[in-house]
Design an enzyme around this catalytic site. Sequence first.
Site: not given
Length: 345
Positions: A26, A30, A39, A152
Amino acid sequence: MINSNPLFLKALKREQLSTPPIWYMRQAGRYMPEYRKIRSKFKNFLDMCKDPEVCCELALQPIEAFSLDAAILFSDILTIPDALGLKVKFVEKEGPIFENPIKSVDDVNNLIPFDPEKLSYVYKAVTNIKNALPSYIPLIGFCGSPWTLAAYSIEGRSSKSFDKTIKFIMNNMDGAHLLLSRLTDACFLYLRKQVQAGADVIQIFDSWANILDNKQLNNLSLNYIKSLIIALKQDPVTSKTPIILFAREPSCDSKTLIETSADCISLYWSMNDFDIDIARGKTALQGNLDPKILLESEEVIKNEAYKILDRFKDFPGYIFNLGHGLTPDINPEKVKYLTEIVREF
Ligand code: CP3
């Protein structure tokens, strides 16, 4: 200068190196203000993943900021369930939400066949990133493990314990296996396309390995990962592409992970010393700093990073990384600091 054998690829071949290559799970995301700026232009995260030029820019951001030794494709693991018609969207503060989750064995039987061409936006992003990167920085392509994608797809959203998924498996073991084998085939076709488009290395993310007990883990996850790796190793397009396996806090020993034939095992921070020693020299190893350490002072970061570097200094094929991904609350200055002190060690 063109360096035909980057540090990262040397480590994946289990070479003993004086400085480990560094990248972070990652690494684009963010916690970076540059990321947040782009974003903010997209409502749905998946729409951003469908723009290959934006993905290229995002994948390069951490390379430019920290001079890392490997780039990772900017995309998501949920592209496959989306292409299977499960309609994935990302909702703020909730994460991924599936409009058509798998609710029954009929839903599994009625799944449309996976068409790898539906994810051409991903392969285009791979090619763009590869073209934009200097030749000495390898590019990692990736997919979710069949189990993580199944979890998921059944749960329809993120969850701590995936209760719906566990109940579905208990009541429909055959249906679960059918879904897992469909997802394994999709992962193979998807990764093959990523390699054709320019990915140098593959990472498989088994991010929900932790919710399975040892028997379930072997039966529902590792068996399918093994089949996927065998298929990749037998295909002329992917046979030489190194494969990294990340399993989050798995309820098995390192020997079991090595038996998947992955070229590199990405270690979670809870992996014990005995298990780490068993893996020495058998595969390349990646990891395993707890990302929470990056919320601490520079002194603590240095201390903890040096403990890891000391631990792995005589390991052939060691790659510095975290035990899981960077989180949005981490200050990029700490990532810069960590990268510098690892290089100085
Ligand atoms: O540098 C990189 O690693 C970026 C590429 C990348 C993303 N997701 C971007 C992303 C990769 C490799 C992934 C993989 C991924 N996606 C995993 C496996 C990795 C892991 O950490 O275990 C998983 C489980 C997913 C599924 C997923 N994607 C979830 C659950 C979420 C929501 C998380 C949350 O906290 O909201 C995402 C979204 C996502 N994927 C973001 C990024 C940068 C954040 C989205 C945003 O900006 O709103």
